[in-house]
Scaffold this motif. Structure first.
Motif, short mmCIF file in Angstrom:
data_model
loop_
_atom_site.label_atom_id
_atom_site.label_comp_id
_atom_site.label_asym_id
_atom_site.label_seq_id
_atom_site.Cartn_x
_atom_site.Cartn_y
_atom_site.Cartn_z
N ASP A 36 6.78 -1.37 3.50
CA ASP A 36 8.08 -1.57 4.13
C ASP A 36 8.91 -0.31 3.93
N GLU A 37 10.19 -0.37 4.25
CA GLU A 37 11.03 0.82 4.14
C GLU A 37 11.14 1.32 2.69
N ALA A 38 11.10 0.38 1.75
CA ALA A 38 11.16 0.80 0.34
C ALA A 38 9.92 1.60 -0.04
N VAL A 39 8.77 1.17 0.44
CA VAL A 39 7.53 1.91 0.16
C VAL A 39 7.56 3.27 0.85
N VAL A 40 8.02 3.30 2.09
CA VAL A 40 8.10 4.57 2.81
C VAL A 40 9.01 5.54 2.06
N GLU A 41 10.12 5.06 1.55
CA GLU A 41 11.03 5.92 0.80
C GLU A 41 10.37 6.39 -0.50
N GLN A 42 9.61 5.51 -1.14
CA GLN A 42 8.88 5.89 -2.35
C GLN A 42 7.90 7.02 -2.06
N LEU A 43 7.20 6.93 -0.95
CA LEU A 43 6.24 7.95 -0.57
C LEU A 43 6.94 9.26 -0.23
N ARG A 44 8.01 9.17 0.53
CA ARG A 44 8.74 10.38 0.90
C ARG A 44 9.31 11.09 -0.32
N THR A 45 9.86 10.33 -1.24
CA THR A 45 10.44 10.90 -2.45
C THR A 45 9.39 11.65 -3.26
N ALA A 46 8.16 11.12 -3.25
CA ALA A 46 7.07 11.76 -3.99
C ALA A 46 6.47 12.94 -3.24
N GLY A 47 6.86 13.15 -2.01
CA GLY A 47 6.31 14.26 -1.23
C GLY A 47 4.94 13.95 -0.65
N ILE A 48 4.62 12.69 -0.51
CA ILE A 48 3.30 12.29 0.00
C ILE A 48 3.28 12.39 1.53
N ARG A 49 2.28 13.07 2.04
CA ARG A 49 2.11 13.21 3.48
C ARG A 49 0.88 12.46 3.99
N THR A 50 -0.08 12.24 3.11
CA THR A 50 -1.35 11.64 3.51
C THR A 50 -1.68 10.48 2.59
N ILE A 51 -2.15 9.38 3.18
CA ILE A 51 -2.60 8.20 2.44
C ILE A 51 -4.08 8.04 2.69
N VAL A 52 -4.87 7.94 1.63
CA VAL A 52 -6.32 7.74 1.74
C VAL A 52 -6.62 6.30 1.34
N ASP A 53 -7.05 5.51 2.31
CA ASP A 53 -7.32 4.09 2.12
C ASP A 53 -8.82 3.91 1.89
N ALA A 121 -9.41 14.78 2.86
CA ALA A 121 -8.01 14.38 3.02
C ALA A 121 -7.18 14.81 1.81
N ALA A 122 -7.77 14.70 0.62
CA ALA A 122 -7.06 15.07 -0.60
C ALA A 122 -6.74 16.56 -0.65
N ALA A 123 -7.50 17.36 0.09
CA ALA A 123 -7.28 18.81 0.11
C ALA A 123 -6.20 19.23 1.11
N ARG A 124 -5.68 18.29 1.88
CA ARG A 124 -4.64 18.62 2.85
C ARG A 124 -3.34 19.02 2.15
N PRO A 125 -2.49 19.77 2.83
CA PRO A 125 -1.20 20.15 2.24
C PRO A 125 -0.35 18.93 1.92
N GLY A 126 0.48 19.06 0.91
CA GLY A 126 1.39 17.98 0.54
C GLY A 126 0.75 16.99 -0.40
N GLY A 127 1.57 16.06 -0.87
CA GLY A 127 1.06 15.03 -1.75
C GLY A 127 0.13 14.08 -1.04
N VAL A 128 -0.86 13.59 -1.76
CA VAL A 128 -1.85 12.65 -1.21
C VAL A 128 -1.91 11.42 -2.10
N LEU A 129 -1.88 10.25 -1.50
CA LEU A 129 -2.01 8.99 -2.23
C LEU A 129 -3.40 8.41 -2.01
N LEU A 130 -4.10 8.10 -3.10
CA LEU A 130 -5.38 7.41 -3.05
C LEU A 130 -5.14 5.95 -3.42
N HIS A 131 -5.75 5.03 -2.67
CA HIS A 131 -5.63 3.63 -3.06
C HIS A 131 -6.81 2.83 -2.54
N CYS A 132 -7.07 1.73 -3.23
CA CYS A 132 -8.03 0.73 -2.74
C CYS A 132 -7.29 -0.60 -2.75
#
Length: 245
Positions: A36-53, A121-132
């Motif tokens: 949701d918007e709270a999660v999006v803000e959390q990601l933006r604050t951390a500088g995350i550009r890419t999410i690896v699912d 994907a992890a090698a892309r510029p910016g922060g990357v989030l890994l999750h399962c």
């Protein structure tokens, strides 16, 4: 709702800032119930550009990352399926933390193309989030491989993995709500005890097996199809001496 089990491994594994650039790599559980918007803000604050699912196709729902994609973040599906014949057999025989570590290696070996896509994907510029799903097993093994590429000591990689134990009650509650229908369909589910924990020994065994059977994370990932240039790009981005992208 904020992401559960969300953290930058650099904080625990590299407190002196000698190996990892903070903000390059993050890990978490899947969003509960969806981003949701709270999660999006959390990601933006951390500088995350890419999410690896890393979840399998059956575990995903269209809405999971819709808000993040609408906000311009990239979601890469690198499916590491949680079950197949060999994994099912290993799960049935699992009784110890060491068995769980061997299970992690088997899971990694079963999905070379997905691991390669995840590392790219992890090698892309910016922060990357890994999750399962829980942010423990598939996320744990991939995070461990990437941290090993940066020469993080094994005992610190193990400590980062074991930290997930703190979040397991919240994770399991979220998974139970999400999969309530499946849990109530009359079938019996047997989950081995080690899979319900984050035992340090499991990650220690996994790292040792990667080293003894495959020659280390770099050699293993290369065998999965990760190009040398991609490994170099990840190191250049995430190593402590790297300049922020």
């Amino acid at each position: 709702m904020s992401l559960v089990n969300f953290r930058d491994p650099a904080v625990l594994t590299d407190p002196d800032g000698l190996r990892i650039r903070p903000g390059a790599l993050y890990r978490s559980a899947q969003p509960f119930p969806a981003a949701d918007e709270a999660v999006v803000e959390q990601l933006r604050t951390a500088g995350i550009r890419t999410i690896v699912d890393l979840r399998g196709a059956a575990e995903c729902e269209t809405a999971d990352w819709a808000a993040a994609e609408a906000a311009g973040l990239t979601v890469v599906a690198a499916r590491v399926e949680p079950t197949n014949g060999a994994l099912d057999a290993a799960m049935r025989d699992m009784t110890t933390a060491a068995d769980l570590g061997a299970f992690y290696l088997l899971m990694a070996e079963s999905a070379p193309a997905s691991l390669a896509a995840a590392v790219e994907a992890a090698a892309r510029p910016g922060g990357v989030l890994l999750h399962c799903a829980a942010g423990k097993d598939r996320t744990g093994l991939l995070t461990a491989l990437l941290l090993d590429l940066l020469d993080v000591p094994a005992e610190r990689i193990v400590a980062d993995y074991a930290r997930t134990a703190e979040a397991l009650p919240q994770i399991f509650a979220g998974l139970a709500r999400r999969h309530r229908a499946a849990l109530n369909d009359g079938r019996e589910f047997h989950v081995p005890a080690p899979l319900l924990e984050a035992p340090a020994e499991a990650m220690a065994v996994f790292l040792d097996l990667v080293r003894t059977r495959h020659g280390g994370s770099a050699a293993f990932l290369a065998a999965c199809g990760v190009a040398p240039a991609t490994l170099d790009a990840f190191r250049a981005k995430a190593a402590a001496e790297a300049v922020a992208c």
